[in-house]
Design a protein around this motif. Structure first.
Motif, PDB file in Angstrom:
ATOM      1  N   SER A  28       0.848  -1.206   0.000  1.00  0.00           N
ATOM      2  CA  SER A  28       0.000   0.000   0.000  1.00  0.00           C
ATOM      3  C   SER A  28       0.876   1.244   0.000  1.00  0.00           C
ATOM      4  CB  SER A  28      -0.970  -0.054   1.180  1.00  0.00           C
ATOM      5  OG  SER A  28      -1.914  -1.097   0.946  1.00  0.00           O
ATOM      6  N   SER A  29       1.089   1.882   1.195  1.00  0.00           N
ATOM      7  CA  SER A  29       1.868   3.136   1.205  1.00  0.00           C
ATOM      8  C   SER A  29       3.369   2.935   1.310  1.00  0.00           C
ATOM      9  CB  SER A  29       1.417   4.030   2.360  1.00  0.00           C
ATOM     10  OG  SER A  29       0.252   4.704   2.024  1.00  0.00           O
ATOM     11  N   LYS A  30       3.821   1.701   1.427  1.00  0.00           N
ATOM     12  CA  LYS A  30       5.250   1.371   1.516  1.00  0.00           C
ATOM     13  C   LYS A  30       5.940   2.023   2.723  1.00  0.00           C
ATOM     14  CE  LYS A  30       6.722   1.934  -3.009  1.00  0.00           C
ATOM     15  NZ  LYS A  30       7.645   1.614  -4.083  1.00  0.00           N
ATOM     16  N   CYS A 112      -1.704  -3.097  13.038  1.00  0.00           N
ATOM     17  CA  CYS A 112      -1.175  -1.804  13.407  1.00  0.00           C
ATOM     18  C   CYS A 112      -1.510  -1.436  14.864  1.00  0.00           C
ATOM     19  CB  CYS A 112      -1.835  -0.812  12.457  1.00  0.00           C
ATOM     20  SG  CYS A 112      -1.265   0.808  12.607  1.00  0.00           S
ATOM     21  N   THR A 113      -0.583  -0.752  15.508  1.00  0.00           N
ATOM     22  CA  THR A 113      -0.881  -0.194  16.840  1.00  0.00           C
ATOM     23  C   THR A 113      -0.483   1.286  16.763  1.00  0.00           C
ATOM     24  OG1 THR A 113       1.250  -0.575  17.881  1.00  0.00           O
ATOM     25  CG2 THR A 113      -0.245  -2.442  17.825  1.00  0.00           C
ATOM     26  N   GLY A 114      -0.067   1.869  17.851  1.00  0.00           N
ATOM     27  CA  GLY A 114       0.350   3.264  17.771  1.00  0.00           C
ATOM     28  C   GLY A 114       0.226   3.934  19.112  1.00  0.00           C
ATOM     29  N   THR A 186      -1.371 -10.905   9.350  1.00  0.00           N
ATOM     30  CA  THR A 186      -0.883 -11.962   8.451  1.00  0.00           C
ATOM     31  C   THR A 186      -0.143 -11.368   7.233  1.00  0.00           C
ATOM     32  OG1 THR A 186      -3.172 -12.152   7.667  1.00  0.00           O
ATOM     33  CG2 THR A 186      -2.381 -13.863   9.129  1.00  0.00           C
ATOM     34  N   GLU A 187       0.038 -10.069   7.244  1.00  0.00           N
ATOM     35  CA  GLU A 187       0.939  -9.388   6.304  1.00  0.00           C
ATOM     36  C   GLU A 187       0.692  -9.750   4.838  1.00  0.00           C
ATOM     37  OE1 GLU A 187       4.999  -9.725   7.752  1.00  0.00           O
ATOM     38  OE2 GLU A 187       4.464  -8.846   9.681  1.00  0.00           O
ATOM     39  N   GLY A 188      -0.569  -9.813   4.480  1.00  0.00           N
ATOM     40  CA  GLY A 188      -0.905 -10.032   3.065  1.00  0.00           C
ATOM     41  C   GLY A 188      -0.677 -11.447   2.586  1.00  0.00           C
ATOM     42  N   GLN A 189      -0.572 -12.406   3.505  1.00  0.00           N
ATOM     43  CA  GLN A 189      -0.280 -13.795   3.074  1.00  0.00           C
ATOM     44  C   GLN A 189      -1.535 -14.638   2.935  1.00  0.00           C
ATOM     45  OE1 GLN A 189       3.599 -15.197   5.222  1.00  0.00           O
ATOM     46  NE2 GLN A 189       2.703 -13.592   6.469  1.00  0.00           N
ATOM     47  N   MET A 190      -2.721 -14.072   3.271  1.00  0.00           N
ATOM     48  CA  MET A 190      -3.982 -14.826   3.210  1.00  0.00           C
ATOM     49  C   MET A 190      -4.972 -14.227   2.205  1.00  0.00           C
ATOM     50  SD  MET A 190      -3.990 -17.256   5.753  1.00  0.00           S
ATOM     51  CE  MET A 190      -2.542 -17.744   4.899  1.00  0.00           C
ATOM     52  N   GLY A 191      -4.684 -13.038   1.689  1.00  0.00           N
ATOM     53  CA  GLY A 191      -5.617 -12.385   0.772  1.00  0.00           C
ATOM     54  C   GLY A 191      -5.434 -10.881   0.869  1.00  0.00           C
ATOM     55  N   ILE A 192      -6.272 -10.142   0.167  1.00  0.00           N
ATOM     56  CA  ILE A 192      -6.129  -8.682   0.088  1.00  0.00           C
ATOM     57  C   ILE A 192      -7.300  -8.006   0.804  1.00  0.00           C
ATOM     58  CG2 ILE A 192      -5.907  -6.707  -1.478  1.00  0.00           C
ATOM     59  CD1 ILE A 192      -3.655  -8.834  -1.647  1.00  0.00           C
ATOM     60  N   VAL A 193      -6.984  -7.221   1.820  1.00  0.00           N
ATOM     61  CA  VAL A 193      -8.019  -6.498   2.569  1.00  0.00           C
ATOM     62  C   VAL A 193      -8.503  -5.325   1.719  1.00  0.00           C
ATOM     63  CG1 VAL A 193      -8.558  -5.248   4.700  1.00  0.00           C
ATOM     64  CG2 VAL A 193      -6.808  -7.067   4.718  1.00  0.00           C
TER      65      VAL A 193
HETATM   66  C1  LIG Z   1       8.090   6.803  10.752  1.00  0.00           C
HETATM   67  C2  LIG Z   1       7.288   5.541  10.917  1.00  0.00           C
HETATM   68  C3  LIG Z   1       6.468   5.398  12.036  1.00  0.00           C
HETATM   69  C4  LIG Z   1       5.701   4.222  12.188  1.00  0.00           C
HETATM   70  N1  LIG Z   1       4.864   4.126  13.276  1.00  0.00           N
HETATM   71  C5  LIG Z   1       4.075   3.054  13.412  1.00  0.00           C
HETATM   72  C6  LIG Z   1       3.176   2.932  14.516  1.00  0.00           C
HETATM   73  O1  LIG Z   1       3.084   3.803  15.380  1.00  0.00           O
HETATM   74  N2  LIG Z   1       2.405   1.816  14.586  1.00  0.00           N
HETATM   75  C7  LIG Z   1       2.475   0.827  13.640  1.00  0.00           C
HETATM   76  O2  LIG Z   1       1.742  -0.174  13.762  1.00  0.00           O
HETATM   77  N3  LIG Z   1       3.320   0.906  12.614  1.00  0.00           N
HETATM   78  C8  LIG Z   1       4.110   1.990  12.467  1.00  0.00           C
HETATM   79  N4  LIG Z   1       4.960   2.075  11.388  1.00  0.00           N
HETATM   80  C9  LIG Z   1       5.045   0.955  10.431  1.00  0.00           C
HETATM   81  C10 LIG Z   1       4.062   1.088   9.235  1.00  0.00           C
HETATM   82  O3  LIG Z   1       3.628   2.420   9.066  1.00  0.00           O
HETATM   83  C11 LIG Z   1       2.879   0.157   9.454  1.00  0.00           C
HETATM   84  O4  LIG Z   1       3.330  -1.175   9.443  1.00  0.00           O
HETATM   85  C12 LIG Z   1       1.741   0.336   8.416  1.00  0.00           C
HETATM   86  O5  LIG Z   1       0.603  -0.431   8.791  1.00  0.00           O
HETATM   87  C13 LIG Z   1       2.158  -0.018   7.014  1.00  0.00           C
HETATM   88  O6  LIG Z   1       1.169   0.538   6.130  1.00  0.00           O
HETATM   89  P1  LIG Z   1       1.477   0.768   4.590  1.00  0.00           P
HETATM   90  O7  LIG Z   1       0.253   1.308   3.946  1.00  0.00           O
HETATM   91  O8  LIG Z   1       2.705   1.593   4.417  1.00  0.00           O
HETATM   92  O9  LIG Z   1       1.753  -0.739   4.162  1.00  0.00           O
HETATM   93  P2  LIG Z   1       2.895  -1.337   3.241  1.00  0.00           P
HETATM   94  O10 LIG Z   1       4.258  -1.010   3.768  1.00  0.00           O
HETATM   95  O11 LIG Z   1       2.644  -0.965   1.842  1.00  0.00           O
HETATM   96  O12 LIG Z   1       2.640  -2.910   3.457  1.00  0.00           O
HETATM   97  C14 LIG Z   1       2.895  -3.491   4.720  1.00  0.00           C
HETATM   98  C15 LIG Z   1       2.494  -4.970   4.731  1.00  0.00           C
HETATM   99  O13 LIG Z   1       1.082  -5.071   4.607  1.00  0.00           O
HETATM  100  C16 LIG Z   1       0.721  -5.859   3.460  1.00  0.00           C
HETATM  101  N5  LIG Z   1      -0.443  -5.179   2.863  1.00  0.00           N
HETATM  102  C17 LIG Z   1      -0.503  -3.889   2.497  1.00  0.00           C
HETATM  103  N6  LIG Z   1      -1.746  -3.595   2.070  1.00  0.00           N
HETATM  104  C18 LIG Z   1      -2.473  -4.733   2.171  1.00  0.00           C
HETATM  105  C19 LIG Z   1      -3.838  -5.087   1.890  1.00  0.00           C
HETATM  106  N7  LIG Z   1      -4.718  -4.199   1.427  1.00  0.00           N
HETATM  107  N8  LIG Z   1      -4.226  -6.367   2.116  1.00  0.00           N
HETATM  108  C20 LIG Z   1      -3.365  -7.288   2.587  1.00  0.00           C
HETATM  109  N9  LIG Z   1      -2.072  -7.009   2.869  1.00  0.00           N
HETATM  110  C21 LIG Z   1      -1.636  -5.748   2.660  1.00  0.00           C
HETATM  111  C22 LIG Z   1       1.946  -5.874   2.580  1.00  0.00           C
HETATM  112  O14 LIG Z   1       1.998  -7.060   1.820  1.00  0.00           O
HETATM  113  C23 LIG Z   1       3.075  -5.801   3.596  1.00  0.00           C
HETATM  114  O15 LIG Z   1       3.370  -7.085   4.085  1.00  0.00           O
HETATM  115  C24 LIG Z   1       5.773   3.216  11.213  1.00  0.00           C
HETATM  116  C25 LIG Z   1       6.580   3.374  10.089  1.00  0.00           C
HETATM  117  C26 LIG Z   1       7.337   4.521   9.941  1.00  0.00           C
HETATM  118  C27 LIG Z   1       8.190   4.681   8.699  1.00  0.00           C
END
Ligand SMILES: Cc1cc2nc3c(=O)[nH]c(=O)nc-3n(C[C@H](O)[C@H](O)[C@H](O)COP(=O)(O)OP(=O)(O)OC[C@H]3O[C@@H](n4cnc5c(N)ncnc54)[C@H](O)[C@@H]3O)c2cc1C
Length: 445
Positions: A28-30, A112-114, A186-193
């Motif tokens: 998603s947002s990487k 996700c937490t935070g 499950t980090e995208g290993q079971m399907g797409i949310v």
């Molecule tokens: C500065 C900074 C602060 C952060 N703070 C926090 C925090 O407070 N709490 C926290 O939990 N994390 C934090 N993170 C980590 C990160 O932001 C989280 O893990 C976030 O949920 C990732 O979202 P993304 O959209 O960037 O996902 P991506 O990096 O694009 O993907 C993350 C994982 O999710 C999977 N994925 C993505 N989209 C889907 C979908 N639609 N369906 C199924 N699988 C999918 C991907 O395959 C990958 O394994 C932080 C990161 C940074 C750089």
């Protein structure tokens, strides 16, 4: 073998791709810190033909606030956008990850937490239902009030092992208790949310304060006094965050707080602030009233998020993969963790400590040169061995991705690996969802 990039602009495009069963990594947002996106092609081991890197962030976004206060969102909606949408309607999110540009659907995948986890618990507890696309591109719905279901007979032993970890934000392996858990962590290993319904709260006024403390390496008495004092005030204090004195170097000079001080921030409901000030902050033996300051909400978020972002950028600049921790321990092991970090701070590599202090969940980051990286990783291996002995959680927030897999192995025994293998066969029979993930590749037919 070739890596092929794809961006999906509609559900139809995504469904067509899923029907091909091609091995893919969906993102998603990487912002994940455990997937080194700038080096992904060299770090995703794959030798069986084409592999797809699939961007979900352009899926059409939509949000709807239900009469009961739940938010239903679809597609590419970030935490920042959802917060803005809700605030205009007098509501707010219960989860507030530091990186607000991440997508909420991805937050399900990473469990996700935070910051607000201190007051509201982790995101998993706030998910009412979700929809996902399976390996055939079919839409499925999962609900919180249904139990997790699988044909695997390994679930019971897996659940029993989980009891060690049930008080942590995230354990070394996913919860698999409620139906929604299939997609959570499950980090995208079971399907797409694709769609999520989450609880929200009233947008009450908040007051942000910070306290200046001595450096934790020298004396953490004041830190621990605050830690103990806030524990039973979670109904009034939403978050309790730390940035240590080393973190200030990552901020612009005019943004830095204190002078060689550690800083603990509290986010407090404004209508409870007087009570918290009078009954908690005024009674601290190690923090004088002249060390407590109010800070504007936007400045707090700017400063708090500025540090991990700057570290992220510095690591990229230095060409090193992030060397940081994400451990959470129980309250009675918190000083052991701080003592370990003291030891870690003495190997002669720049470092800083920050994170979700009230939950005994901190990020210790080294900023090594390429040559220094291996001694930092050795120190972290020692830490993970300790966390295992303490029954702590090694990765309570950012997940496992690619770069933490080496360290998670110790935490995954036969009960976990057997269930992962069965779930992969059931939900990913063609091995198309991130086959290099921690659940292992499905056997391809
Ligand atoms: C500065 C900074 C602060 C952060 N703070 C926090 C925090 O407070 N709490 C926290 O939990 N994390 C934090 N993170 C980590 C990160 O932001 C989280 O893990 C976030 O949920 C990732 O979202 P993304 O959209 O960037 O996902 P991506 O990096 O694009 O993907 C993350 C994982 O999710 C999977 N994925 C993505 N989209 C889907 C979908 N639609 N369906 C199924 N699988 C999918 C991907 O395959 C990958 O394994 C932080 C990161 C940074 C750089």
């Amino acid at each position: 073998m070739a890596f092929i990039s794809k961006t999906f602009y509609s559900s139809e495009d995504l469904i067509s791709h899923l029907k091909t069963h091609q091995p893919s990594f969906y993102f998603s947002s990487k912002t994940s810190t455990v997937i080194p996106y700038d080096k992904i092609e060299s770090l995703l081991p794959w030798s069986k033909g084409d592999y797809f890197l699939c961007d979900l962030s352009k899926l059409p976004p939509s949000m709807e606030l239900k009469a009961n206060g739940n938010l239903v969102l679809k597609g590419g909606v970030s935490w920042e956008e959802a917060k803005k949408f809700l605030r205009a309607k007098g509501r707010n999110l219960k989860t507030s990850p530091t990186e607000q540009l991440a997508l909420i659907t991805a937050g399900i995948a990473t469990s996700c937490t935070g910051e607000r986890c201190f007051g509201f618990g982790n995101m998993r507890t706030q998910v009412v239902s979700l929809k996902y696309l399976n390996y055939n591109g079919e839409e499925k719905e999962l609900k919180r009030d249904q139990n997790f279901s699988t044909s695997s007979h390994h679930l019971d032993s897996y659940q029993q092992d989980f009891n060690f970890y049930k008080n942590f934000k995230n354990a070394p392996y996913p919860r698999f208790e409620k139906a929604i858990d299939l997609m959570i962590g499950t980090e995208g290993q079971m399907g797409i949310v694709t769609e999520v319904e989450i609880e929200t709260v009233e947008n009450y006024d908040l007051t942000y304060v910070f306290m200046l403390l001595p450096r934790w390496e020298q004396n953490y008495e004041a830190h621990m006094e605050i830690f103990k004092a806030v524990q039973n005030k979670r109904d009034a204090i939403m978050s309790c965050e730390l940035l240590d004195a080393n973190c200030m170097n990552y901020l612009k000079p005019d943004e830095r707080l204190g002078n060689n001080n550690d800083v603990i921030f509290l986010e407090v409901k404004s209508d409870r602030f007087e009570e918290i000030y009078g009954n908690v902050l005024c009674h601290l033996q190690h923090v004088g009233a002249d060390q407590v300051f109010e800070i504007a909400e936007n400045k707090f978020h700017h400063v708090r998020a500025g540090v991990p972002r700057a570290i992220f950028e510095e690591n990229s600049r230095m060409g090193v993969v992030k060397v940081g921790t994400d451990c959470q321990v129980s309250a009675d092991k918190f000083t052991d963790l701080l003592n370990f970090y003291r030891k870690a701070s003495q190997i002669g590599v720049r470092y800083c400590l920050f994170g979700h202090f009230g939950d005994a969940h901190l990020h210790y980051n080294y900023m090594p040169s390429k040559e220094e990286t291996s001694k930092c990783l050795d120190m972290f291996q020692e830490l993970y061995n300790q966390v295992y002995e303490w029954h702590g959680s090694p990765f309570a927030e950012h997940g496992i991705g690619l770069i933490k897999q080496k360290y998670i192995k110790k935490f995954h025994g036969p009960h976990q690996l057997n269930l992962f293998a069965d779930l992969k066969k059931e939900h990913d029979p063609f091995g198309q969802f991130f086959p290099q993930g921690f659940m292992g590749a499905a056997e391809t037919p």
